[in-house]
Design a protein around this motif. Structure first.
Motif, PDB file in Angstrom:
ATOM      1  N   GLY A   5     -16.947   1.761   9.614  1.00 24.94           N
ATOM      2  CA  GLY A   5     -15.728   0.970   9.562  1.00 24.94           C
ATOM      3  C   GLY A   5     -14.557   1.851   9.196  1.00 24.94           C
ATOM      4  N   SER A   6     -14.776   3.056   8.787  1.00 24.24           N
ATOM      5  CA  SER A   6     -13.624   3.826   8.444  1.00 24.24           C
ATOM      6  C   SER A   6     -12.788   4.456   9.491  1.00 24.24           C
ATOM      7  CB  SER A   6     -14.374   5.259   7.500  1.00 24.24           C
ATOM      8  OG  SER A   6     -14.769   5.016   6.589  1.00 24.24           O
ATOM      9  N   LYS A   7     -11.481   4.720   9.191  1.00 22.25           N
ATOM     10  CA  LYS A   7     -10.435   5.170  10.147  1.00 22.25           C
ATOM     11  C   LYS A   7     -10.714   6.939  10.070  1.00 22.25           C
ATOM     12  CE  LYS A   7      -9.071   1.485  11.940  1.00 22.25           C
ATOM     13  NZ  LYS A   7      -8.987   1.000  13.387  1.00 22.25           N
ATOM     14  N   VAL A   8     -11.056   7.479  11.119  1.00 28.82           N
ATOM     15  CA  VAL A   8     -10.990   9.061  10.966  1.00 28.82           C
ATOM     16  C   VAL A   8     -10.078   9.686  12.220  1.00 28.82           C
ATOM     17  CG1 VAL A   8     -13.417   9.117  10.143  1.00 28.82           C
ATOM     18  CG2 VAL A   8     -13.280   9.104  12.551  1.00 28.82           C
ATOM     19  N   GLY A  22     -10.170   7.247  15.274  1.00 27.39           N
ATOM     20  CA  GLY A  22     -10.924   6.354  15.851  1.00 27.39           C
ATOM     21  C   GLY A  22     -11.495   5.432  14.835  1.00 27.39           C
ATOM     22  N   THR A  23     -12.408   4.663  14.987  1.00 28.89           N
ATOM     23  CA  THR A  23     -13.407   3.967  14.049  1.00 28.89           C
ATOM     24  C   THR A  23     -14.795   4.145  13.912  1.00 28.89           C
ATOM     25  OG1 THR A  23     -11.829   2.146  14.325  1.00 28.89           O
ATOM     26  CG2 THR A  23     -13.889   1.574  13.348  1.00 28.89           C
ATOM     27  N   VAL A  24     -15.278   4.544  12.921  1.00 28.03           N
ATOM     28  CA  VAL A  24     -16.578   4.921  12.700  1.00 28.03           C
ATOM     29  C   VAL A  24     -17.355   3.774  12.886  1.00 28.03           C
ATOM     30  CG1 VAL A  24     -18.569   6.065  11.115  1.00 28.03           C
ATOM     31  CG2 VAL A  24     -16.059   6.810  11.067  1.00 28.03           C
ATOM     32  N   VAL A  25     -18.324   3.882  13.884  1.00 24.67           N
ATOM     33  CA  VAL A  25     -19.213   2.786  14.257  1.00 24.67           C
ATOM     34  C   VAL A  25     -20.633   2.870  13.467  1.00 24.67           C
ATOM     35  CG1 VAL A  25     -20.497   1.599  16.143  1.00 24.67           C
ATOM     36  CG2 VAL A  25     -18.303   2.365  16.772  1.00 24.67           C
ATOM     37  N   LYS A  26     -21.096   4.277  13.452  1.00 33.45           N
ATOM     38  CA  LYS A  26     -22.463   4.374  13.020  1.00 33.45           C
ATOM     39  C   LYS A  26     -22.583   5.706  12.088  1.00 33.45           C
ATOM     40  CE  LYS A  26     -25.767   5.005  15.872  1.00 33.45           C
ATOM     41  NZ  LYS A  26     -26.600   4.600  17.018  1.00 33.45           N
ATOM     42  N   VAL A  37     -18.210   7.663  16.879  1.00 33.36           N
ATOM     43  CA  VAL A  37     -16.735   7.117  16.621  1.00 33.36           C
ATOM     44  C   VAL A  37     -16.236   6.593  17.966  1.00 33.36           C
ATOM     45  CG1 VAL A  37     -14.535   7.759  16.220  1.00 33.36           C
ATOM     46  CG2 VAL A  37     -16.235   9.015  14.854  1.00 33.36           C
ATOM     47  N   ARG A  38     -15.503   5.312  17.743  1.00 31.64           N
ATOM     48  CA  ARG A  38     -15.187   4.806  19.072  1.00 31.64           C
ATOM     49  C   ARG A  38     -13.856   4.604  18.935  1.00 31.64           C
ATOM     50  NH1 ARG A  38     -18.361   0.129  19.529  1.00 31.64           N
ATOM     51  NH2 ARG A  38     -19.707   1.272  20.836  1.00 31.64           N
ATOM     52  N   GLU A  56     -15.890  17.879  11.495  1.00 33.02           N
ATOM     53  CA  GLU A  56     -15.109  17.921  12.529  1.00 33.02           C
ATOM     54  C   GLU A  56     -13.922  16.553  12.385  1.00 33.02           C
ATOM     55  OE1 GLU A  56     -17.712  19.671  16.144  1.00 33.02           O
ATOM     56  OE2 GLU A  56     -18.038  17.457  15.557  1.00 33.02           O
ATOM     57  N   LEU A  57     -14.266  15.777  11.187  1.00 33.65           N
ATOM     58  CA  LEU A  57     -13.417  14.632  11.020  1.00 33.65           C
ATOM     59  C   LEU A  57     -12.525  14.549   9.731  1.00 33.65           C
ATOM     60  CD1 LEU A  57     -16.211  12.082  12.080  1.00 33.65           C
ATOM     61  CD2 LEU A  57     -14.295  12.722  13.564  1.00 33.65           C
ATOM     62  N   ILE A  58     -11.638  13.728   9.694  1.00 37.27           N
ATOM     63  CA  ILE A  58     -10.896  13.809   8.577  1.00 37.27           C
ATOM     64  C   ILE A  58     -10.784  12.327   8.157  1.00 37.27           C
ATOM     65  CG2 ILE A  58      -8.620  14.059   9.357  1.00 37.27           C
ATOM     66  CD1 ILE A  58      -7.917  15.735   6.640  1.00 37.27           C
ATOM     67  N   LEU A  59     -10.635  11.723   7.017  1.00 36.47           N
ATOM     68  CA  LEU A  59     -10.532  10.350   6.811  1.00 36.47           C
ATOM     69  C   LEU A  59      -9.161  10.110   6.848  1.00 36.47           C
ATOM     70  CD1 LEU A  59     -12.554   8.049   6.117  1.00 36.47           C
ATOM     71  CD2 LEU A  59     -12.108   8.571   3.762  1.00 36.47           C
ATOM     72  N   VAL A  60      -8.671   9.034   7.373  1.00 38.64           N
ATOM     73  CA  VAL A  60      -7.301   8.698   7.236  1.00 38.64           C
ATOM     74  C   VAL A  60      -7.196   7.061   6.603  1.00 38.64           C
ATOM     75  CG1 VAL A  60      -5.551   7.864   9.034  1.00 38.64           C
ATOM     76  CG2 VAL A  60      -7.103   9.384   9.579  1.00 38.64           C
ATOM     77  N   GLN A  61      -6.161   7.134   6.019  1.00 40.35           N
ATOM     78  CA  GLN A  61      -5.928   5.837   5.320  1.00 40.35           C
ATOM     79  C   GLN A  61      -5.230   4.676   5.962  1.00 40.35           C
ATOM     80  OE1 GLN A  61      -7.356   5.105   2.585  1.00 40.35           O
ATOM     81  NE2 GLN A  61      -7.918   7.073   1.867  1.00 40.35           N
TER      82      GLN A  61
END
Length: 61
Positions: A5-8, A22-26, A37-38, A56-61
């Motif tokens: 559910g996190s935005k990355v 994108g949104t983390v699915v799993k 990521v979807r 390869e991903l960074i968390l976005v608020q």
């Protein structure tokens, strides 16, 4: 920590979704690319998701 559910934001330069959000699915364990990521935007072949490593991903608020 990247959770479902996190935005990355994608940092992999050769990815179609480079710098897109994108949104983390799993999130799995013990595999090379554990974060699935979807995205809203589709590739030319109609794909809208991909797996990435956590570095390869960074968390976005």
């Amino acid at each position: 920590m990247i959770n479902k559910g996190s935005k990355v934001k994608v940092l992999r330069k050769e990815s179609y979704w480079y710098q897109d959000v994108g949104t983390v699915v799993k999130v799995e364990k013990d595999i090379k690319y554990p974060v699935f990521v979807r995205f809203v935007k589709e590739t030319y072949s109609g794909v809208n998701s991909n797996s990435f490593a956590e570095n390869e991903l960074i968390l976005v608020q």
